[in-house]
Design a protein around this motif. Structure first.
Motif, PDB file in Angstrom:
ATOM      1  N   LEU A   1       0.828  -1.200   0.000  1.00  0.00           N
ATOM      2  CA  LEU A   1       0.000   0.000   0.000  1.00  0.00           C
ATOM      3  C   LEU A   1       0.866   1.256   0.000  1.00  0.00           C
ATOM      4  N   ASP A   2       1.971   1.237   0.747  1.00  0.00           N
ATOM      5  CA  ASP A   2       2.894   2.379   0.748  1.00  0.00           C
ATOM      6  C   ASP A   2       3.456   2.615  -0.651  1.00  0.00           C
ATOM      7  N   ARG A   3       3.826   1.548  -1.332  1.00  0.00           N
ATOM      8  CA  ARG A   3       4.412   1.683  -2.668  1.00  0.00           C
ATOM      9  C   ARG A   3       3.375   2.166  -3.677  1.00  0.00           C
ATOM     10  N   LEU A   4       2.160   1.638  -3.548  1.00  0.00           N
ATOM     11  CA  LEU A   4       1.097   2.086  -4.437  1.00  0.00           C
ATOM     12  C   LEU A   4       0.756   3.554  -4.203  1.00  0.00           C
ATOM     13  N   ALA A   5       0.791   3.982  -2.939  1.00  0.00           N
ATOM     14  CA  ALA A   5       0.432   5.365  -2.608  1.00  0.00           C
ATOM     15  C   ALA A   5       1.361   6.375  -3.281  1.00  0.00           C
ATOM     16  N   ALA A   6       2.564   5.928  -3.658  1.00  0.00           N
ATOM     17  CA  ALA A   6       3.501   6.821  -4.335  1.00  0.00           C
ATOM     18  C   ALA A   6       3.135   7.052  -5.799  1.00  0.00           C
ATOM     19  N   LEU A   7       2.195   6.262  -6.307  1.00  0.00           N
ATOM     20  CA  LEU A   7       1.762   6.416  -7.693  1.00  0.00           C
ATOM     21  C   LEU A   7       0.654   7.459  -7.784  1.00  0.00           C
ATOM     22  N   ASP A   8       0.358   7.877  -8.998  1.00  0.00           N
ATOM     23  CA  ASP A   8      -0.711   8.849  -9.218  1.00  0.00           C
ATOM     24  C   ASP A   8      -1.443   8.525 -10.517  1.00  0.00           C
ATOM     25  N   PRO A   9      -2.088   7.352 -10.579  1.00  0.00           N
ATOM     26  CA  PRO A   9      -2.765   6.973 -11.826  1.00  0.00           C
ATOM     27  C   PRO A   9      -4.049   7.764 -12.037  1.00  0.00           C
ATOM     28  N   ASP A  10      -4.380   7.979 -13.300  1.00  0.00           N
ATOM     29  CA  ASP A  10      -5.652   8.618 -13.630  1.00  0.00           C
ATOM     30  C   ASP A  10      -6.804   7.624 -13.581  1.00  0.00           C
ATOM     31  N   ARG A  11      -6.498   6.358 -13.885  1.00  0.00           N
ATOM     32  CA  ARG A  11      -7.561   5.358 -13.959  1.00  0.00           C
ATOM     33  C   ARG A  11      -7.001   4.002 -13.531  1.00  0.00           C
ATOM     34  N   VAL A  12      -7.824   3.239 -12.804  1.00  0.00           N
ATOM     35  CA  VAL A  12      -7.424   1.935 -12.292  1.00  0.00           C
ATOM     36  C   VAL A  12      -8.286   0.858 -12.938  1.00  0.00           C
ATOM     37  N   TYR A  13      -7.603  -0.199 -13.422  1.00  0.00           N
ATOM     38  CA  TYR A  13      -8.278  -1.346 -14.021  1.00  0.00           C
ATOM     39  C   TYR A  13      -8.061  -2.551 -13.101  1.00  0.00           C
ATOM     40  N   PRO A  14      -9.003  -2.822 -12.171  1.00  0.00           N
ATOM     41  CA  PRO A  14      -8.821  -3.900 -11.187  1.00  0.00           C
ATOM     42  C   PRO A  14      -9.427  -5.215 -11.649  1.00  0.00           C
ATOM     43  N   GLY A  15      -9.060  -6.280 -10.956  1.00  0.00           N
ATOM     44  CA  GLY A  15      -9.579  -7.595 -11.271  1.00  0.00           C
ATOM     45  C   GLY A  15     -10.984  -7.835 -10.756  1.00  0.00           C
ATOM     46  N   HIS A  16     -11.464  -7.015  -9.823  1.00  0.00           N
ATOM     47  CA  HIS A  16     -12.824  -7.124  -9.300  1.00  0.00           C
ATOM     48  C   HIS A  16     -13.350  -5.711  -9.073  1.00  0.00           C
ATOM     49  N   GLY A  17     -14.663  -5.568  -9.115  1.00  0.00           N
ATOM     50  CA  GLY A  17     -15.234  -4.242  -8.966  1.00  0.00           C
ATOM     51  C   GLY A  17     -15.032  -3.424 -10.232  1.00  0.00           C
ATOM     52  N   PRO A  18     -15.554  -2.191 -10.238  1.00  0.00           N
ATOM     53  CA  PRO A  18     -15.528  -1.388 -11.460  1.00  0.00           C
ATOM     54  C   PRO A  18     -14.166  -0.765 -11.739  1.00  0.00           C
ATOM     55  N   VAL A  19     -13.935  -0.426 -13.005  1.00  0.00           N
ATOM     56  CA  VAL A  19     -12.839   0.474 -13.355  1.00  0.00           C
ATOM     57  C   VAL A  19     -13.139   1.804 -12.668  1.00  0.00           C
ATOM     58  N   HIS A  20     -12.118   2.419 -12.083  1.00  0.00           N
ATOM     59  CA  HIS A  20     -12.412   3.624 -11.301  1.00  0.00           C
ATOM     60  C   HIS A  20     -11.277   4.642 -11.366  1.00  0.00           C
ATOM     61  N   THR A  21     -11.584   5.837 -10.844  1.00  0.00           N
ATOM     62  CA  THR A  21     -10.616   6.943 -10.809  1.00  0.00           C
ATOM     63  C   THR A  21     -10.365   7.399  -9.376  1.00  0.00           C
ATOM     64  N   ASP A  22     -10.826   6.612  -8.407  1.00  0.00           N
ATOM     65  CA  ASP A  22     -10.725   7.009  -7.001  1.00  0.00           C
ATOM     66  C   ASP A  22      -9.577   6.284  -6.321  1.00  0.00           C
ATOM     67  N   PHE A  23      -8.395   6.376  -6.908  1.00  0.00           N
ATOM     68  CA  PHE A  23      -7.254   5.584  -6.469  1.00  0.00           C
ATOM     69  C   PHE A  23      -6.818   5.942  -5.045  1.00  0.00           C
ATOM     70  N   GLU A  24      -6.602   7.200  -4.767  1.00  0.00           N
ATOM     71  CA  GLU A  24      -6.073   7.609  -3.456  1.00  0.00           C
ATOM     72  C   GLU A  24      -7.006   7.174  -2.338  1.00  0.00           C
ATOM     73  N   HIS A  25      -8.300   7.375  -2.518  1.00  0.00           N
ATOM     74  CA  HIS A  25      -9.275   6.970  -1.501  1.00  0.00           C
ATOM     75  C   HIS A  25      -9.235   5.460  -1.281  1.00  0.00           C
ATOM     76  N   THR A  26      -9.100   4.701  -2.370  1.00  0.00           N
ATOM     77  CA  THR A  26      -9.107   3.246  -2.280  1.00  0.00           C
ATOM     78  C   THR A  26      -7.915   2.737  -1.486  1.00  0.00           C
ATOM     79  N   ILE A  27      -6.750   3.306  -1.729  1.00  0.00           N
ATOM     80  CA  ILE A  27      -5.556   2.885  -1.001  1.00  0.00           C
ATOM     81  C   ILE A  27      -5.680   3.215   0.482  1.00  0.00           C
ATOM     82  N   GLU A  28      -6.174   4.400   0.792  1.00  0.00           N
ATOM     83  CA  GLU A  28      -6.336   4.778   2.197  1.00  0.00           C
ATOM     84  C   GLU A  28      -7.407   3.937   2.872  1.00  0.00           C
TER      85      GLU A  28
END
Length: 321
Positions: A225-252
């Motif tokens: 989670l720490d390593r991911l938090a250093a990223l700043d993607p515009d869009r996330v393509y996950p294996g479950h749930g919807p494609v989303h743009t709420d990356f920072e909230h999801t990591i926290e």
């Protein structure tokens, strides 16, 4: 194979699964060399879903030129052999899988048996936990034959996949070898996230299951989670749930979820309890083996940090505040 000239697009392909949220997603990156990210569930129905989804965007399975795998769980590697048979793509997989799939089944059996005993599993539950571990190893390396992997991707490296530079980030916790992939698609920073950064829930900490390494699983998840938090993607393509743009909230949210899990586990120890006892208090499921790896990992993490105490009695570990 003739190369297609078209704007890069990402097409989502869903497969049915028997657990929440009822699907797993793969992604077709429609680029210079058509690339499939993850390979869904095994079975004829899943192969049909894959072929139909590809046909809906004017593709055939034989046109897949690259196959990229985030981690070796059944719902992400299930159609690997079908893709290879139809298309003979270049296959990319996390380097840790190579050593994991070389594991001796008898040694795994012995380790998991000891871990399950220490966790307080008995009878059928104990036998089921050991059998599931060995079965999963043997099944998954059939679904993803190590000899079929062309490129073992490593953390921090960049690869040209499908004509696009792709960066690899090792993100263990949910699974020990799990990798996320960052890539720019038509000016947008994309994260091909596998089973991390899921918008609707935190994935269970499975890491190594009940094998060696289970004690480090929670620390590994926090580190990911720490390593991911250093990223700043515009869009996330996950294996479950919807494609989303709420990356920072999801990591926290995932971090807070782990924090709550640790706190609630401490609170559950109103008397000395085994890991199996704690699982029983967490769920009404008749099969405690599903949550056991995460619970063993949580208790080990708490004990290592002095938040709880552990005592071994007749080979079984009891935890208390």
């Amino acid at each position: 194979m003739a190369q297609r000239e078209r704007a890069t697009a990402v097409h989502r392909i869903e497969f049915d699964v028997d657990w929440p949220p009822g699907h797993v997603a793969s992604y077709l990156v429609d680029c210079e060399r058509p690339t499939l990210v993850d390979a869904g569930m095994p079975g004829d129905d899943s192969e049909r879903q894959l072929r139909e989804a590809l046909a809906a965007v004017d593709y055939e399975l034989a046109e897949i030129d690259q196959l990229v795998l985030t981690h070796p769980h059944i719902d992400h590697i299930g159609q690997t052999n079908a893709v290879i048979a139809a298309a003979d793509p270049t296959v990319y997989a996390p380097v840790g899988v190579r050593e994991r799939f070389a594991r001796d089944s008898d040694d795994l059996d012995a380790v998991v048996e000891e871990t399950a005993t220490r966790a307080g599993l008995t009878g059928d539950d104990h036998e089921r936990a050991v059998g599931m571990a060995v079965e999963s190893l043997e099944r998954n390396r059939d679904l993803l034959p190590p000899a079929a992997v062309d490129v073992w991707v490593e953390d921090g490296n960049s690869y040209d996949i499908g004509g696009i530079p792709v960066d690899v980030l090792h993100t263990p916790g949910h699974q020990a070898d799990h990798c996320c992939f960052t890539v720019e698609l038509d000016g947008e920073r994309a994260l091909l996230a596998g089973d991390m950064a899921i918008e609707s829930f935190r994935p269970v900490t499975l890491h190594t299951g009940l094998d060696r390494g289970v004690d480090e699983a929670i620390a590994a998840f926090y580190g990911a989670l720490d390593r991911l938090a250093a990223l700043d993607p515009d869009r996330v393509y996950p294996g479950h749930g919807p494609v989303h743009t709420d990356f920072e909230h999801t990591i926290e949210r995932d971090r807070r979820s782990l924090d709550r899990l640790l706190d609630n586990t401490v609170e559950s120890l109103d008397e000395p309890r085994t890991a199996a006892d704690v699982v029983t208090r967490r769920t009404d499921d008749d099969d405690p083996t599903n949550l056991l790896p995460e619970t063993v990992a949580v208790l080990a993490h708490l004990a290592a940090r002095g938040r709880i105490e552990a005592e071994v009695v007749d080979g079984v570990r009891y935890y208390s505040r």
